[in-house]
Design an enzyme around this catalytic site. Structure first.
Site, PDB file in Angstrom:
ATOM      1  N   LYS A 169     -44.767 -24.735  17.009  1.00  0.00           N
ATOM      2  CA  LYS A 169     -43.801 -25.682  17.294  1.00  0.00           C
ATOM      3  C   LYS A 169     -42.726 -24.885  17.885  1.00  0.00           C
ATOM      4  O   LYS A 169     -41.949 -24.342  17.167  1.00  0.00           O
ATOM      5  CB  LYS A 169     -43.390 -26.519  15.849  1.00  0.00           C
ATOM      6  CG  LYS A 169     -42.430 -27.699  16.553  1.00  0.00           C
ATOM      7  CD  LYS A 169     -41.154 -27.859  15.470  1.00  0.00           C
ATOM      8  CE  LYS A 169     -40.097 -27.098  15.971  1.00  0.00           C
ATOM      9  NZ  LYS A 169     -39.155 -27.316  17.236  1.00  0.00           N
ATOM     10  N   GLU A 244     -37.738 -14.970   9.351  1.00  0.00           N
ATOM     11  CA  GLU A 244     -36.729 -14.067  10.067  1.00  0.00           C
ATOM     12  C   GLU A 244     -35.618 -15.063  10.661  1.00  0.00           C
ATOM     13  O   GLU A 244     -35.488 -15.751  11.297  1.00  0.00           O
ATOM     14  CB  GLU A 244     -37.443 -13.450  11.002  1.00  0.00           C
ATOM     15  CG  GLU A 244     -36.813 -12.218  11.767  1.00  0.00           C
ATOM     16  CD  GLU A 244     -35.925 -12.465  12.776  1.00  0.00           C
ATOM     17  OE1 GLU A 244     -34.561 -12.736  12.696  1.00  0.00           O
ATOM     18  OE2 GLU A 244     -36.412 -12.587  14.057  1.00  0.00           O
ATOM     19  N   CYS A 278     -30.073 -12.470  16.499  1.00  0.00           N
ATOM     20  CA  CYS A 278     -29.928 -12.525  15.200  1.00  0.00           C
ATOM     21  C   CYS A 278     -29.623 -11.062  14.586  1.00  0.00           C
ATOM     22  O   CYS A 278     -28.943 -10.879  13.585  1.00  0.00           O
ATOM     23  CB  CYS A 278     -30.869 -12.834  14.423  1.00  0.00           C
ATOM     24  SG  CYS A 278     -32.389 -12.196  14.957  1.00  0.00           S
ATOM     25  N   GLU A 378     -22.409 -16.299  10.817  1.00  0.00           N
ATOM     26  CA  GLU A 378     -23.016 -15.754  12.014  1.00  0.00           C
ATOM     27  C   GLU A 378     -22.825 -16.931  12.958  1.00  0.00           C
ATOM     28  O   GLU A 378     -22.914 -17.922  13.142  1.00  0.00           O
ATOM     29  CB  GLU A 378     -24.677 -15.921  11.873  1.00  0.00           C
ATOM     30  CG  GLU A 378     -25.303 -15.433  12.962  1.00  0.00           C
ATOM     31  CD  GLU A 378     -26.737 -15.654  12.952  1.00  0.00           C
ATOM     32  OE1 GLU A 378     -27.433 -14.653  13.372  1.00  0.00           O
ATOM     33  OE2 GLU A 378     -27.327 -16.585  12.534  1.00  0.00           O
TER      34      GLU A 378
END
Length: 471
Positions: A169, A244, A278, A378
């Site tokens: 996906k 992750e 990230c 973040e």
């Protein structure tokens, strides 16, 4: 306008059961450039069934058969390099410095999986036991928009190397890249059902995959919030997971660092992938004794970074992927000012010379303490913080005072001391005076940055379970 009307199930391009259309936009112009028809839960079920049916035969293939399949995949993806490059620029807005890598990497990461597979030991001994590594079954691979083609190819190559079949996906925001990769993988002539690609929303297709009892493994890259939801869903069936997730990575500049070497590396680490990474080193820790010196050098470096048209070779930071992401970054810049941080470069609004598009001014704050939102959350954009420390012990404490632990960078003239500091940082990866990537090493995070590891032998093992045989 490009219209993508099909998904890929059981070796064929098929019209999805889902009927929703999703607009594809060029982030450099904010104009709609196409539409993709999204898969739904019914499509996800069909893809899972196809992968389940293909698993018995694929799981029994030899190492050489899998290597040959991966080699065909690598060649087919490499042949679409130019198409991928154009899609990455048009759909994602990556500047030349980044888009060139993003177009090469999908074929490269398949090559890295081939290397890992060649060296992988499927049978070992432990005392009197023979230990066999057994593929888990159907793998659900859920990929993000910030490097769509690379993540599809990397996750799929590791899953297939292990003997799993897959349902992928990808992000609906990356449908142009997905279409090119799907066409390439189809040309590689793998058995029907071994891989299936269903572009759809996370709350429908992603939800179905992460809850489905026939899915034995989930590999997800994306936000920590979504990772938590996947982990909860997976618990119901004891589905194995590799997650992750996010990061708030420190760049720790030691007091003996050469400013002319440290500043360019710190800026590169913070602004990689236009800040939409990230692993981005968004917290820059500097010694209090050299704070003013580093502030000046970092401010000059950030102010010199060109943010704008990704087709301009001078551009280093491209647009944010969407208006939503642009608004998010603008909100954090305002929040930083509200919290009392001092602006050294950048700020709210668009860079000079840009008008339409979701461009952000590369931004640098100082007078930041580690409890501020801009130091803890973040942002996923080109917004960096300078945080001072008094001594080495405090620097390590600040670096570790985070919910995350994905990557870190230590910069210093004394390499042995820098490595000693690196060993004390709680992170899945710590770089010392380099931004180099090692594909044979495990990649993944501590704490809220995820569960499990990818890359190399660890990436293949993540799709397998050990089985001990005695007697």
């Amino acid at each position: 306008m490009q219209h993508i009307e099909q998904i890929y199930i059981n070796g064929e391009f098929v019209t999805p059961h889902g009927t929703e259309r999703f607009d594809l936009c060029n982030p450099a112009t904010a104009k709609t450039i196409g539409q993709v028809r999204l898969a739904d839960a019914v499509d996800a079920e069909l893809a899972i069934a196809a992968a389940k049916a293909a698993f018995p035969a694929w799981s029994q293939t030899t190492k050489q058969e899998r290597i040959a399949a991966l080699q065909r995949m690598q060649a087919a993806v490499a042949a679409r390099h130019d198409d991928l490059l154009e899609a990455v620029i048009e759909e994602y807005g990556a500047p030349a410095s980044r888009s060139a890598w993003m177009a090469r990497y999908p074929a490269e990461v398949i090559g890295q999986a081939i290397t890992a597979l060649k060296a992988f030991e499927f049978t070992t001994t432990a005392g009197a036991a023979r230990v066999e590594m057994i593929p888990l079954g159907v793998a659900g691979l859920i990929t993000p928009w910030n490097s769509d083609a690379g993540f599809i190819c990397g996750k799929l190559a590791a899953a297939l190397a292990a003997g799993c079949t897959a349902v992928i996906k990808p992000s609906e925001m990356s449908a142009l890249q997905t279409q090119i990769v799907t066409e390439a993988l189809h040309a590689a002539d793998l058995p029907p059902g071994v891989f299936n690609i269903v572009t759809g929303r996370g709350d429908t297709v992603g939800e179905t995959i992460s809850r489905h009892p026939l899915v034995a493994k989930i590999s997800f890259t994306g936000s920590t919030q979504t990772g938590k939801a996947i982990l909860r869903n997976a618990a119901e069936n004891f589905t194995r997971v590799t997650l992750e997730l996010g990061g708030k990575s420190p760049t720790l500049i030691l007091d003996d660092a050469d400013i002319n070497q440290a500043v360019p590396l710190a800026v590169q680490a913070g602004l990689m992938n236009s800040g939409q990474a990230c692993v981005a080193g968004t917290r820059i820790l500097v010694p209090q004794s050299r704070k003013a010196e580093f502030e000046q050098a970092l401010a000059q470096a950030i102010a010199a970074v060109k943010s704008g048209d990704p087709r301009d070779n001078a551009t280093e930071v491209g647009p944010m992927v969407s208006e939503k992401q642009w608004q998010r970054v603008q909100g954090y810049i305002r929040k930083g000012l509200e919290e009392g941080a001092r602006l050294l470069a950048g700020g709210e609004g668009r860079p000079e010379g840009t008008r339409d598009g979701w461009f952000v001014r590369p931004t640098l704050f100082t007078d930041v303490h580690n409890q501020m939102a801009i130091a803890r959350e973040e942002i996923f954009g080109p917004v960096l913080c300078v945080i001072p420390y008094r001594d080495e012990a405090e620097a390590i404490a600040i670096a570790n005072d985070t919910d995350y632990g994905l990557s870190a960078l230590v910069l210093g003239s004394d390499a042995e001391r820098a490595r000693r500091v690196a060993e004390q940082i709680q992170s899945g990866r710590v770089l010392v005076n380099t931004l180099a990537h090692e594909p044979e090493a495990p990649f993944g995070g501590f704490k809220h940055s995820g569960v499990g590891r990818e890359m190399g032998a660890w990436g293949i093992s993540a799709f397998m379970e050990p089985k001990s045989l005695l007697g």
